[in-house]
Design a protein around this motif. Structure first.
Motif, PDB file in Angstrom:
ATOM      1  N   ARG A  34      37.993  56.884  76.469  1.00 18.70           N
ATOM      2  CA  ARG A  34      37.315  56.109  75.420  1.00 18.70           C
ATOM      3  C   ARG A  34      35.817  55.963  75.614  1.00 18.70           C
ATOM      4  NH1 ARG A  34      41.590  51.120  75.190  1.00 18.70           N
ATOM      5  NH2 ARG A  34      43.322  52.182  74.200  1.00 18.70           N
ATOM      6  N   LEU A  35      35.298  56.392  76.771  1.00 20.02           N
ATOM      7  CA  LEU A  35      33.856  56.224  76.967  1.00 20.02           C
ATOM      8  C   LEU A  35      33.133  57.551  76.769  1.00 20.02           C
ATOM      9  CD1 LEU A  35      33.538  53.776  79.985  1.00 20.02           C
ATOM     10  CD2 LEU A  35      33.069  53.344  77.596  1.00 20.02           C
ATOM     11  N   LEU A  57      34.039  44.835  76.805  1.00 22.31           N
ATOM     12  CA  LEU A  57      34.276  46.007  77.642  1.00 22.31           C
ATOM     13  C   LEU A  57      34.607  47.185  76.729  1.00 22.31           C
ATOM     14  CD1 LEU A  57      36.317  44.186  80.419  1.00 22.31           C
ATOM     15  CD2 LEU A  57      33.862  44.648  80.303  1.00 22.31           C
ATOM     16  N   PRO A  58      33.727  48.199  76.703  1.00 27.60           N
ATOM     17  CA  PRO A  58      33.821  49.223  75.655  1.00 27.60           C
ATOM     18  C   PRO A  58      35.017  50.156  75.795  1.00 27.60           C
ATOM     19  CG  PRO A  58      32.029  49.734  77.177  1.00 27.60           C
ATOM     20  CD  PRO A  58      32.565  48.383  77.579  1.00 27.60           C
ATOM     21  N   TRP A  59      35.681  50.141  76.965  1.00 26.93           N
ATOM     22  CA  TRP A  59      36.826  51.037  77.128  1.00 26.93           C
ATOM     23  C   TRP A  59      38.140  50.327  76.776  1.00 26.93           C
ATOM     24  CZ3 TRP A  59      33.790  49.115  80.997  1.00 26.93           C
ATOM     25  CH2 TRP A  59      34.389  48.199  81.864  1.00 26.93           C
ATOM     26  N   LEU A  60      38.046  49.074  76.340  1.00 27.17           N
ATOM     27  CA  LEU A  60      39.241  48.339  75.936  1.00 27.17           C
ATOM     28  C   LEU A  60      39.196  48.080  74.433  1.00 27.17           C
ATOM     29  CD1 LEU A  60      39.468  45.654  78.783  1.00 27.17           C
ATOM     30  CD2 LEU A  60      40.623  47.861  78.645  1.00 27.17           C
ATOM     31  N   THR A  61      40.364  48.073  73.798  1.00 23.65           N
ATOM     32  CA  THR A  61      40.421  47.744  72.379  1.00 23.65           C
ATOM     33  C   THR A  61      40.097  46.263  72.195  1.00 23.65           C
ATOM     34  OG1 THR A  61      42.734  47.120  72.469  1.00 23.65           O
ATOM     35  CG2 THR A  61      42.256  49.434  72.001  1.00 23.65           C
TER      36      THR A  61
END
Lengths: 256, 267
Positions: free
Chosen positions: A255-256, B98-102
């Motif tokens: 997702r990054l 936190l950008p990697w979590l939904t």
């Protein structure tokens, strides 16, 4: 459709040019064997019953020997480089402690270690693993360190504010946030592992892809050399894909 | 200085007692905050209002436990604060999801594992509904707008049921309409949850619109200059005489230089 084909365009063109040059007689076969000749050699190397010729049926054994050395060396590099990189990225004293030493060692080309490695470890597995792990350590370490240094401090504050202790903070915030840099370091490290694998195997070990290439040079078998180069390219590419596939199990990589 | 009394006669939630903070700049000791003392009652909304550079964010960071004070102490329900914790939920000015979590994973991030997956999911869904993001649980932060991100930031701390909600100019980066909607949401949630809130702002209108009390701060070093009690019913009419008068008074206090200030808060 274009996205499917585009990655294969350059390899296909190179193959075409190669066929043109060798079949058209522009380059003599003792410098550049034809694709057909290399393919025949590869088939012997892969499938012929062992002992039929010096090359016959050795591929699996060579590939496994080489992959074992790369795997062991790279694993060692990751086991050391990743934690040390994260630590030095987050803790200034750790960075100051390590920086001069690591950058000094990093300035020494891996090849310069070869004679020493031969003296210390002899010819074979240990020398190759030593060279591979030494070379792969630096990209892995630097990737982890620069990633950890650049982690948005707000993420760590947010984690602490939501009640996370130090250990959980490291594994649920620091490591995921560092992942893009870590992945780059791992890919560079794996790539350079193959370079130093061949270097380690050129020194007279009895099996492995690098050894096969070196033997072929002594025997004047350019077709085997070309085949060895192509095999390393393919195997290196597959290893990179395999590693990326494995890393994609992490949300932070996807997702990054 | 004596602690300023809360408007409501509820029990004290947060006490800030004689807090000072210095920074070292080129070896020189620069005072940022000087002898800050105030109290926030349970369920009260307090605004810290001041010009930029007055140390209001530093003060909030000390209350949150992100940095130590040089002198004085902070008490949260009677216990001294020395590190961050889920009893003091912080909404940051910038995007700190936190950008990697939904969205849902962000909101559930601080919840204990002991609740089980189903229990956590239920709490997360409930909270997402409260902030009006019921259908956005599976989105990644990068796919939603700035206002929605701040809703998620609010949800992920409210779900932990903090004793106090600390907000550092949480709406400053939003456009006027979105900011207004966030104000409405905050007021509604605060009424519903009886949530104690301390928020930092440089906008007098925002302060008077949202807070029960407004503490105006001085700059260099940061001190409490004046306190205003906002005794207006909610929702507040921004064009009512009472509101405008109070806003003007707060603005005047904010605009005064130290020499003209009406003296320190009486002790």
């Amino acid at each position: 459709m274009a996205a499917r084909l585009l990655p294969w365009l350059l390899p296909a063109c190179t193959l075409g040019l190669w066929a043109l040059l060798s079949l058209g007689g522009l380059v003599p076969a003792y410098l550049l064997p034809s694709p057909k000749q290399v393919l025949d050699t590869a088939l012997t190397y892969f499938f012929a019953p062992q002992g039929e010729s010096y090359l016959a049926g050795r591929f699996l054994g060579d590939a496994l020997a080489s992959l074992g050395r790369v795997g062991a060396g790279f694993a060692l590099a990751v086991a050391l480089g990743l934690p040390l990189g994260l630590l030095s990225g987050r803790l200034r004293p750790m960075r100051l402690f390590l920086e001069t030493f690591i950058n000094g060692v990093r300035a020494v080309p891996g090849i310069a270690w070869l004679p020493l490695a031969l003296v210390w470890f002899g010819i074979g597995f240990k020398t190759t693993v030593f060279l591979v792990s030494l070379a792969a350590f630096f990209p892995v370490y630097l990737g982890a360190a620069s990633g950890a240094m650049q982690v948005n401090p707000l993420f760590l504050r947010a984690g602490a504010m939501m009640g996370l202790g130090r250990v959980r903070l490291v594994f649920t915030v620091l490591v995921p946030a560092t992942m893009p840099h870590v992945v780059t370091g791992l890919r560079l490290g794996l790539g350079i592992s193959f370079a130093y694998l061949v270097l380690g195997e050129l020194t007279g070990v009895s099996d492995g892809l690098g050894a096969t290439i070196m033997d072929a040079r002594m025997l004047g078998r350019v077709d085997v050399i070309v085949m060895g180069i192509l095999l390393i390219a393919v195997i290196g590419r597959l290893c990179d894909s395999g590693m990326m596939w494995g890393l994609r199990l992490f949300k932070s990589v996807r997702r990054l | 200085m004596e602690a300023l009394g809360p408007k409501s006669d509820g029990s004290p939630c947060l006490k800030v007692e004689g807090v000072s903070r210095d920074f070292r700049v080129n070896g020189r000791r620069v005072p940022i905050l000087e002898d800050i003392t105030f109290m926030v009652a349970e369920g009260e909304v307090v605004a810290l209002l001041g010009p930029s550079g007055c140390g209001k964010t530093t003060l909030l960071n000390i209350i949150a436990g992100f940095m130590p004070q040089s002198a004085g102490r902070v008490l949260m329900r009677g216990r001294p604060v020395n590190k961050p914790g889920p009893d003091r939920g912080v909404v940051f000015q910038e995007d700190a999801l936190l950008p990697w979590l939904t969205v849902a994973e962000n909101v559930g991030f601080g919840l204990r594992n002991g609740l089980g997956k189903g229990g956590r999911r239920a709490q997360v869904d409930h909270m997402l509904g409260l902030v009006g993001l019921g259908n956005y649980g599976d989105y990644l932060p990068r796919a939603i707008s700035g206002g929605m991100k701040q809703r998620v930031a609010l949800a992920r701390v409210l779900v932990l049921q903090p004793a106090a909600l600390l907000m550092d100019e949480p709406f400053a980066a939003l456009d006027a309409l979105t900011r207004h909607q966030m104000h409405e949401l905050l007021i509604a949630l605060q009424q519903q949850l009886r949530q104690t809130v301390v928020f930092v702002t440089h906008d007098p209108e925002e302060a008077v619109k949202l807070a029960d009390r407004v503490l105006v701060m001085d700059k260099s070093p940061g001190r409490l200059r004046q306190e205003f009690t906002v005794d207006l019913p909610r929702p507040r009419q921004l064009d009512s005489a009472g509101f405008l008068e109070l806003k003007r008074a707060v603005l005047a206090s904010l605009g005064q230089r130290r020499a003209e200030a009406p003296g320190p808060i009486p002790s």
